[in-house]
Each structure stands twice: as C-alpha cells, then as structure tokens.
Design a protein around this motif. Sequence first.
Motif, mmCIF file in Angstrom:
data_model
loop_
_atom_site.group_PDB
_atom_site.id
_atom_site.type_symbol
_atom_site.label_atom_id
_atom_site.label_comp_id
_atom_site.label_asym_id
_atom_site.label_seq_id
_atom_site.Cartn_x
_atom_site.Cartn_y
_atom_site.Cartn_z
ATOM 1 N N UNK A 125 76.521 28.628 36.995
ATOM 2 C CA UNK A 125 75.700 29.493 37.751
ATOM 3 C C UNK A 125 76.614 30.658 38.253
ATOM 4 N N UNK A 126 76.532 31.841 37.852
ATOM 5 C CA UNK A 126 77.243 32.971 37.906
ATOM 6 C C UNK A 126 76.574 34.036 38.819
ATOM 7 N N UNK A 127 75.479 34.061 38.776
ATOM 8 C CA UNK A 127 74.535 35.223 39.302
ATOM 9 C C UNK A 127 73.325 34.662 39.993
ATOM 10 N N UNK A 128 72.882 35.477 40.877
ATOM 11 C CA UNK A 128 71.461 35.275 41.623
ATOM 12 C C UNK A 128 70.449 34.841 40.651
ATOM 13 N N UNK A 129 70.413 35.737 39.380
ATOM 14 C CA UNK A 129 69.237 35.355 38.748
ATOM 15 C C UNK A 129 69.367 34.152 38.068
ATOM 16 N N UNK A 130 70.678 33.570 37.550
ATOM 17 C CA UNK A 130 70.551 32.180 36.977
ATOM 18 C C UNK A 130 70.280 31.204 38.150
ATOM 19 N N UNK A 177 66.173 36.326 47.317
ATOM 20 C CA UNK A 177 67.327 37.199 46.794
ATOM 21 C C UNK A 177 67.309 38.561 46.897
ATOM 22 N N UNK A 178 66.111 39.199 46.632
ATOM 23 C CA UNK A 178 65.918 40.464 46.738
ATOM 24 C C UNK A 178 65.963 41.325 48.245
ATOM 25 N N UNK A 179 65.226 40.413 49.114
ATOM 26 C CA UNK A 179 65.124 40.862 50.475
ATOM 27 C C UNK A 179 66.108 40.367 51.627
ATOM 28 N N UNK A 180 67.043 39.319 51.232
ATOM 29 C CA UNK A 180 67.619 38.537 52.139
ATOM 30 C C UNK A 180 69.158 38.443 51.495
ATOM 31 N N UNK A 181 69.429 38.812 50.353
ATOM 32 C CA UNK A 181 70.943 38.598 49.764
ATOM 33 C C UNK A 181 71.343 39.649 49.401
ATOM 34 N N UNK A 182 70.945 40.287 48.070
ATOM 35 C CA UNK A 182 71.486 41.354 47.650
ATOM 36 C C UNK A 182 71.306 42.503 48.021
ATOM 37 N N UNK A 183 70.000 42.976 48.636
ATOM 38 C CA UNK A 183 69.830 44.142 48.978
ATOM 39 C C UNK A 183 68.983 43.673 50.277
ATOM 40 N N UNK A 184 69.835 43.700 51.512
ATOM 41 C CA UNK A 184 69.269 43.289 52.711
ATOM 42 C C UNK A 184 68.241 44.024 53.423
ATOM 43 N N UNK A 185 66.820 43.572 53.351
ATOM 44 C CA UNK A 185 65.879 44.580 54.207
ATOM 45 C C UNK A 185 65.751 44.040 55.384
ATOM 46 N N UNK A 186 66.280 44.760 56.237
ATOM 47 C CA UNK A 186 66.426 44.387 57.589
ATOM 48 C C UNK A 186 64.928 44.136 58.433
ATOM 49 N N UNK A 187 64.157 44.996 58.009
ATOM 50 C CA UNK A 187 62.683 44.803 58.526
ATOM 51 C C UNK A 187 62.144 43.521 57.914
ATOM 52 N N UNK A 188 62.557 43.071 56.703
ATOM 53 C CA UNK A 188 61.807 41.832 56.321
ATOM 54 C C UNK A 188 62.549 40.681 56.984
ATOM 55 N N UNK A 193 81.074 29.287 46.065
ATOM 56 C CA UNK A 193 80.185 27.940 46.375
ATOM 57 C C UNK A 193 80.240 27.008 45.372
ATOM 58 N N UNK A 194 80.094 27.499 43.822
ATOM 59 C CA UNK A 194 80.076 26.745 42.720
ATOM 60 C C UNK A 194 81.514 26.039 42.498
ATOM 61 N N UNK A 195 82.548 26.549 42.939
ATOM 62 C CA UNK A 195 84.022 26.218 42.874
ATOM 63 C C UNK A 195 84.215 24.924 43.967
ATOM 64 N N UNK A 196 83.320 25.323 45.094
ATOM 65 C CA UNK A 196 83.430 24.287 45.982
ATOM 66 C C UNK A 196 82.831 22.835 45.904
#
Length: 333
Positions: free
Chosen positions: A41-46, A65-76, A5-8
């Motif tokens: 920006x090369x990481x979600x933390x940044x 980021x925690x619940x919907x991107x990196x580790x998808x918590x399907x219940x959440x 996305x950054x490159x675009x």
Amino acid sequence: MLQCLGAIATICVDSNCRSMLDELPDFRSRFSEVSFWAASINSSHQLVEVVKYYTGGAVDLQFIVDEHMCRVNRTAVEATISQLEDAEVDIDELVKALFPTFNCPFAFSQIQSFGFQFLRDFYNSDNEDDTYRVFTDSVGRMMGVLDGCNVEIFQERLPEILGYLNVTVDADKVKTAFAIAMEFADYLPATVAPPQPAGCPVEAEGYEYGLVQLDCERFQNETSRCGRRKAWTCHFSEWRLNFLRTWLNEFYKRHGDEAISTPECANDNDIVKCKDSDKCCYKGPRGCNLCYCSGHDYDHSHSEILGAWRHSYNQWNKFFQSWQSLNRDDRCF
C-alpha cells in the motif's frame, strides 16, 4: 505517510519475538498477509480499496481521505469534531459507577477534552515540527492527568465487569495489555521545550512547581489607561500562574481523591499572543502549560482578556464553594 507507516508495520510483524499482537487470537498466522499489504500500500487509493475488500464494502474511507487527509477541508473537520463533542457521554459518571475506588474522578472527561483539542491542533499544524509538538504535548497532557491516579484498579476489575456482559477475557492478558500500554507511554518522545527568553523570571525553588514573581510593582505608579490595564493583567497572570501550578499541585497531592472539579488548565501557548514582548511559558501539573506576555502587551481585545478573567474567576469561585461545602461535611480523616 503511508509508506512510513507501512515500514513500521513491517518491522513489527517481521519478528519471532512475542508482542502485544500475539494477544489477538490467530493474528500471528496472518503476519505474512499483514506484511504483504504493509509493503504494497503506497497510496491512499490503495488503502481505500483494501479496506473495502476486507470489510465487504461496509467501510469506505474515501470521504475521510478526501476531506481529512489529502485536501483538508477545515469546515468539514470542525463539523466532524463538533459532532463528536455533541455525542460525548458523561464518562466520569460511568467510570465512577464501574470503578468507585478510582481516585481521579474527573480524569477521563479531561482526557476526552484533550482528545478533541488534539484533533483541532493536529489539523491546524502547518509543518512536521508543529505536528510533532502537537502529538507530544497532547500525550504529555493526557499522561499528566493520570499522574498519581490508581489506574491499576482498571486491570483488576475489567475482567469482572466484562463478565457481566458475557465477554470473557483472560485476566493475565488484560494485565499484560495495561503493562504494555504504560510502557509505551513512557517511551513516547519527550517534548523539547524551547529555552525561555531572557526576560522570563526563574521560578523559585522549594516546590515541584515553584512560585513565579512577575515584578508587578513596576506598574504601580502607572496612571495611563494602558498602564493600569498592564498592572491588572500582571497581577492576574501572577495569581493564575501560581494558583494553577504551585497551589493546585499541592492540592492534588493532598486531596487528589476528592470528588471536586478543579479549575481547567490547557495549553496557553496555542492561545496567548504578545505584541512586542516575549511570551513566557511554564509547565504545570497534569499537562498544563501556562503562558503570559512579559510586557503584558497582549494582542487580544480588552473584552477577550476580561472574558478570560471572568472565566477563571467563575471556575475558582465554583471550586472554592465546593471545597467549603466538602469541609463542612462531617468528616473523619
């Protein structure tokens, strides 16, 4: 993903050519800043920290980021989508009040529904190919809903409506934004439909969406319980295919401006499961994708199939009654 996305983003702002971004006041003067962050920006933390900085800490993306991107918590994820659905407004009534001459009265509630389904399909994707298909299918369905709609009235009346809210916008800029949006939609990558299995019948010529004959006579002499069920599902599938494709498409052409809620149609490919036979799918009007099992050996319970039939019957019955009521009115064509 962030690097992509950054490159675009960098490509978009590293140019002297005018774009829709120039319609944002003073945005071009900040292109260098945008370009810097896009490259940095090369990481979600940044990303989380930059958003915090620019919003004064008011927006914290860490939960997303925690619940919907990196580790998808399907219940959440499902809980979030359900909350959005519960909070949805009657957008069709709003559009009808603001744009009474819009000729697709139920388009935006369908788009809203497709949006929720897109979120579910997106988070259920297992790989890049699934994600690509979900994206293109979803956009295709949304654009299909607006096919034949007089969307130009939005660009004509929007400045006037915003004026009532003391929001002043340039009519030419609104027109430019609409043109860019429609052009963007035209350039979206098309979904490449997989070839139909050999056992799937070819639709008849003569219509935009041709009739499909499923050869249900082959089950005519079946006497077993399974055989009788296959005969019933065959006739139901044939009626559903031809009603939601051929007949409904002709109805849209002739009466698309009538305020009648037509039977819903989504993407069967995500729902229909076959035990041993091939799954045959056919594109329909306004983004529909209708499927059936060539051997009518559905990997669903009898109650699920019966429930699908009842749902289709109730929708058709409601539509037919509305159509009869409309035709009984004193009308002049």
